[in-house]
Design a protein around this motif. Sequence first.
Motif, PDB file in Angstrom:
ATOM      1  N   CYS A 123     -10.678   0.353   1.243  1.00  0.00           N
ATOM      2  CA  CYS A 123      -9.938  -0.549   2.307  1.00  0.00           C
ATOM      3  C   CYS A 123     -10.750  -0.077   3.515  1.00  0.00           C
ATOM      4  CB  CYS A 123      -8.414  -0.034   2.332  1.00  0.00           C
ATOM      5  SG  CYS A 123      -7.655  -0.912   1.402  1.00  0.00           S
ATOM      6  N   LYS A 180      -9.753  -5.578   2.515  1.00  0.00           N
ATOM      7  CA  LYS A 180      -9.450  -5.130   0.853  1.00  0.00           C
ATOM      8  C   LYS A 180     -10.124  -5.987   0.118  1.00  0.00           C
ATOM      9  CE  LYS A 180      -6.963  -4.139  -3.014  1.00  0.00           C
ATOM     10  NZ  LYS A 180      -7.919  -4.689  -3.946  1.00  0.00           N
ATOM     11  N   CYS A 217      -7.685   2.372  -1.275  1.00  0.00           N
ATOM     12  CA  CYS A 217      -6.234   1.543  -0.975  1.00  0.00           C
ATOM     13  C   CYS A 217      -5.052   2.119  -1.592  1.00  0.00           C
ATOM     14  CB  CYS A 217      -6.466   0.153  -1.511  1.00  0.00           C
ATOM     15  SG  CYS A 217      -8.018  -0.680  -0.650  1.00  0.00           S
ATOM     16  N   PHE A 242       0.823  -1.254  -0.168  1.00  0.00           N
ATOM     17  CA  PHE A 242       0.165  -0.046   0.037  1.00  0.00           C
ATOM     18  C   PHE A 242       0.796   1.343  -0.120  1.00  0.00           C
ATOM     19  CE2 PHE A 242      -2.110  -3.560   2.034  1.00  0.00           C
ATOM     20  CZ  PHE A 242      -3.528  -3.428   1.182  1.00  0.00           C
ATOM     21  N   ASN A 266     -10.896  -0.820  -4.875  1.00  0.00           N
ATOM     22  CA  ASN A 266      -9.901   0.300  -4.297  1.00  0.00           C
ATOM     23  C   ASN A 266     -10.337   0.725  -2.751  1.00  0.00           C
ATOM     24  OD1 ASN A 266      -7.727   1.846  -4.306  1.00  0.00           O
ATOM     25  ND2 ASN A 266      -8.367   3.639  -5.086  1.00  0.00           N
TER      26      ASN A 266
END
Length: 143
Positions: free
Chosen positions: A92, A85, A105, A69, A90
């Motif tokens: 998180c 995730k 993310c 990340f 995308n």
Amino acid sequence: MKNFFFGKILMILMTIILIGCGNKTMYDVFKNENIPLELNGKIIDIDYYKGGNTILTVRNKTGKNSGAFDKRFYELVQLWDSIKKKPYSNKCLITRKDSIFFLDCYEFDENLKDSFPNLSKWNEKIKGKWISKNNAEIKNLIE
């Protein structure tokens, strides 16, 4: 002497070709490694790499797994936080005690932003904030 010289030139050319063929673009890394990644579990290790990448290692019932990340995660997460995730997303979620933090993310630079037009991300209202797990408005987003 000619064979020795020719052999060295051939070896140098092959090395250049092999190194050059292994280069991946940032688009390739995101498309083939980061975006498909599914990560879910308790954070047991946080590594920060020069250049700004954060590697999170998580443990869950099925074992250990790691994911890369950006540097925001190094500044935000703590050991034993939970991260979730979903693959090809995308989105998180970071869970700490009774709160959840919603964040995308990956932050794409301008060159890559247009390469992933259909990638789901969080609504700006909830992104970047700690919100109580008991908040009725977010219960459906957690699952």
